[in-house]
Scaffold this motif. Structure first.
Motif, PDB file in Angstrom:
ATOM      1  N   ASP A  29       0.922  -1.191   0.034  1.00 14.06           N
ATOM      2  CA  ASP A  29       0.054   0.133  -0.170  1.00 14.06           C
ATOM      3  C   ASP A  29       0.952   1.269  -0.043  1.00 14.06           C
ATOM      4  OD1 ASP A  29      -2.277  -1.588   0.056  1.00 14.06           O
ATOM      5  OD2 ASP A  29      -2.646  -1.276   2.103  1.00 14.06           O
ATOM      6  N   ALA A  30       1.978   1.242   0.773  1.00 19.39           N
ATOM      7  CA  ALA A  30       2.730   2.355   0.781  1.00 19.39           C
ATOM      8  C   ALA A  30       3.693   2.572  -0.378  1.00 19.39           C
ATOM      9  CB  ALA A  30       3.745   2.308   2.048  1.00 19.39           C
ATOM     10  N   ALA A  31       3.824   1.593  -0.950  1.00 18.85           N
ATOM     11  CA  ALA A  31       4.616   1.634  -2.180  1.00 18.85           C
ATOM     12  C   ALA A  31       4.042   2.263  -3.234  1.00 18.85           C
ATOM     13  CB  ALA A  31       5.408   0.121  -2.607  1.00 18.85           C
ATOM     14  N   SER A  32       2.469   2.186  -3.274  1.00 23.51           N
ATOM     15  CA  SER A  32       1.872   2.680  -4.384  1.00 23.51           C
ATOM     16  C   SER A  32       1.590   4.207  -3.983  1.00 23.51           C
ATOM     17  CB  SER A  32       0.595   1.852  -4.377  1.00 23.51           C
ATOM     18  OG  SER A  32      -0.471   2.419  -3.134  1.00 23.51           O
ATOM     19  N   GLU A  33       1.963   4.582  -3.137  1.00 21.81           N
ATOM     20  CA  GLU A  33       1.788   6.106  -2.708  1.00 21.81           C
ATOM     21  C   GLU A  33       3.154   6.818  -2.720  1.00 21.81           C
ATOM     22  OE1 GLU A  33      -0.861   7.670   0.218  1.00 21.81           O
ATOM     23  OE2 GLU A  33      -1.767   5.666   0.656  1.00 21.81           O
ATOM     24  N   VAL A  34       4.189   6.258  -2.785  1.00 20.42           N
ATOM     25  CA  VAL A  34       5.647   6.993  -3.134  1.00 20.42           C
ATOM     26  C   VAL A  34       6.011   6.583  -4.254  1.00 20.42           C
ATOM     27  CG1 VAL A  34       7.718   7.199  -1.797  1.00 20.42           C
ATOM     28  CG2 VAL A  34       5.881   6.683  -0.483  1.00 20.42           C
ATOM     29  N   ASP A  35       5.909   7.531  -5.365  1.00 22.06           N
ATOM     30  CA  ASP A  35       6.491   7.458  -6.711  1.00 22.06           C
ATOM     31  C   ASP A  35       7.775   7.817  -6.954  1.00 22.06           C
ATOM     32  OD1 ASP A  35       6.476   7.733  -9.521  1.00 22.06           O
ATOM     33  OD2 ASP A  35       4.793   8.853  -9.734  1.00 22.06           O
ATOM     34  N   ARG A  36       8.477   6.779  -7.245  1.00 25.87           N
ATOM     35  CA  ARG A  36      10.162   6.944  -7.310  1.00 25.87           C
ATOM     36  C   ARG A  36      10.408   7.974  -8.288  1.00 25.87           C
ATOM     37  NH1 ARG A  36      13.387   3.320  -5.098  1.00 25.87           N
ATOM     38  NH2 ARG A  36      12.751   1.509  -4.400  1.00 25.87           N
ATOM     39  N   ALA A  37       9.586   8.509  -9.346  1.00 26.71           N
ATOM     40  CA  ALA A  37       9.812   9.402 -10.242  1.00 26.71           C
ATOM     41  C   ALA A  37       9.636  10.948  -9.520  1.00 26.71           C
ATOM     42  CB  ALA A  37       9.059   9.377 -11.323  1.00 26.71           C
ATOM     43  N   MET A  38       8.898  10.874  -8.430  1.00 23.00           N
ATOM     44  CA  MET A  38       8.758  12.232  -7.810  1.00 23.00           C
ATOM     45  C   MET A  38       9.427  12.477  -6.428  1.00 23.00           C
ATOM     46  SD  MET A  38       5.969  13.300  -9.851  1.00 23.00           S
ATOM     47  CE  MET A  38       5.403  14.594  -8.908  1.00 23.00           C
ATOM     48  N   ILE A  40      12.816  12.558  -3.737  1.00 21.44           N
ATOM     49  CA  ILE A  40      14.415  12.398  -3.916  1.00 21.44           C
ATOM     50  C   ILE A  40      14.804  10.896  -3.829  1.00 21.44           C
ATOM     51  CG2 ILE A  40      16.268  12.880  -2.532  1.00 21.44           C
ATOM     52  CD1 ILE A  40      14.779  15.451  -1.503  1.00 21.44           C
ATOM     53  N   ASP A  41      15.550  10.313  -4.523  1.00 22.87           N
ATOM     54  CA  ASP A  41      15.916   8.774  -5.035  1.00 22.87           C
ATOM     55  C   ASP A  41      16.217   8.240  -3.611  1.00 22.87           C
ATOM     56  OD1 ASP A  41      16.124   6.641  -6.619  1.00 22.87           O
ATOM     57  OD2 ASP A  41      18.583   7.011  -6.353  1.00 22.87           O
ATOM     58  N   THR A  42      17.080   8.946  -2.626  1.00 21.54           N
ATOM     59  CA  THR A  42      17.658   8.435  -1.431  1.00 21.54           C
ATOM     60  C   THR A  42      16.653   8.230  -0.409  1.00 21.54           C
ATOM     61  OG1 THR A  42      18.486  10.389  -0.757  1.00 21.54           O
ATOM     62  CG2 THR A  42      20.008   8.980  -1.802  1.00 21.54           C
ATOM     63  N   ASP A  43      15.509   8.990  -0.643  1.00 26.58           N
ATOM     64  CA  ASP A  43      14.392   8.920   0.412  1.00 26.58           C
ATOM     65  C   ASP A  43      13.206   8.037   0.156  1.00 26.58           C
ATOM     66  OD1 ASP A  43      15.545  10.851   2.114  1.00 26.58           O
ATOM     67  OD2 ASP A  43      14.501  12.658   1.375  1.00 26.58           O
ATOM     68  N   VAL A  44      13.125   7.350  -1.270  1.00 27.54           N
ATOM     69  CA  VAL A  44      11.976   6.665  -1.498  1.00 27.54           C
ATOM     70  C   VAL A  44      11.857   5.551  -0.539  1.00 27.54           C
ATOM     71  CG1 VAL A  44      11.224   4.962  -3.478  1.00 27.54           C
ATOM     72  CG2 VAL A  44      12.059   7.276  -4.114  1.00 27.54           C
ATOM     73  N   ASP A  45      12.798   4.484  -0.404  1.00 23.84           N
ATOM     74  CA  ASP A  45      12.669   3.261   0.488  1.00 23.84           C
ATOM     75  C   ASP A  45      12.455   3.841   2.029  1.00 23.84           C
ATOM     76  OD1 ASP A  45      13.055   1.763  -1.667  1.00 23.84           O
ATOM     77  OD2 ASP A  45      15.140   1.327  -1.122  1.00 23.84           O
ATOM     78  N   ARG A  46      12.952   4.787   2.420  1.00 25.78           N
ATOM     79  CA  ARG A  46      12.672   5.164   3.959  1.00 25.78           C
ATOM     80  C   ARG A  46      11.333   5.807   3.977  1.00 25.78           C
ATOM     81  NH1 ARG A  46      16.954   9.250   5.377  1.00 25.78           N
ATOM     82  NH2 ARG A  46      15.641   9.664   7.139  1.00 25.78           N
ATOM     83  N   ALA A  47      10.863   6.469   3.085  1.00 24.32           N
ATOM     84  CA  ALA A  47       9.563   7.106   2.995  1.00 24.32           C
ATOM     85  C   ALA A  47       8.550   6.040   3.064  1.00 24.32           C
ATOM     86  CB  ALA A  47       9.213   8.173   1.804  1.00 24.32           C
ATOM     87  N   THR A  48       8.560   4.740   1.865  1.00 23.18           N
ATOM     88  CA  THR A  48       7.965   3.683   1.841  1.00 23.18           C
ATOM     89  C   THR A  48       7.843   2.996   3.316  1.00 23.18           C
ATOM     90  OG1 THR A  48       8.470   3.826  -0.649  1.00 23.18           O
ATOM     91  CG2 THR A  48       7.427   1.436   0.466  1.00 23.18           C
ATOM     92  N   MET A  49       9.160   2.849   3.954  1.00 17.09           N
ATOM     93  CA  MET A  49       9.121   2.128   5.240  1.00 17.09           C
ATOM     94  C   MET A  49       8.446   2.848   6.314  1.00 17.09           C
ATOM     95  SD  MET A  49      12.318  -0.313   5.498  1.00 17.09           S
ATOM     96  CE  MET A  49      13.479   0.678   4.778  1.00 17.09           C
TER      97      MET A  49
END
Length: 142
Positions: A29-38, A40-49
């Motif tokens: 569910d979280a991954a569907s809300e955190v768009d890698r294209a939008m 900061i690359d280094t924050d994507v996994d941390r934001a998803t978690m």
């Protein structure tokens, strides 16, 4: 590399008792809300978690530690609808709900403000909001 339930519980050990299936659903569910294209690359996994951890904590009740309980005068213990957000003594008034105020800088109107208020109800949601602010800073229009 996809985020696994073990990754989330390594970052947030307080959620280690949660069912791996629930954690996996929340990660999806979280991954569907955190768009890698939008983001900061280094924050994507941390934001998803962080967002997934918020969802897990919400599913478990009160920041992953189970339901909140308060003891009333006279010794009766009751389960609350969430964290205590306000207390008064005269005529005993107690309010339950999200900690913190909704963010008005999130740019999405009333829904976005309510969503930010919900995110502020867990430390994981607060981490998500902090990371989101880095990727989507407020823009002033003159």
């Amino acid at each position: 590399m996809p985020i696994e339930p073990a990754d989330l519980t390594a970052r947030y050990p307080a959620l280690a008792a949660a069912n791996a299936g629930l954690i996996a659903l929340c990660i999806g569910d979280a991954a569907s809300e955190v768009d890698r294209a939008m983001w900061i690359d280094t924050d994507v996994d941390r934001a998803t978690m962080a967002l997934a951890a918020h969802y897990v904590a919400a599913a478990l009740g009160s920041a992953g530690g189970g339901p909140q309980f308060i003891t009333l005068p006279g010794g009766t213990t009751v389960e609350t609808a969430g964290a205590v957000s306000a207390v008064a003594v005269g005529d005993v008034k107690v309010a339950f709900g999200a900690k913190g105020a909704p963010s008005s800088s999130s740019g999405g109107g009333a829904f976005s403000e309510a969503y930010a208020g919900d995110l502020a109800s867990t430390p994981y949601g607060l981490e998500f909001l902090r990371l989101r602010a880095r990727s989507f800073p407020a823009v002033a229009v003159a």
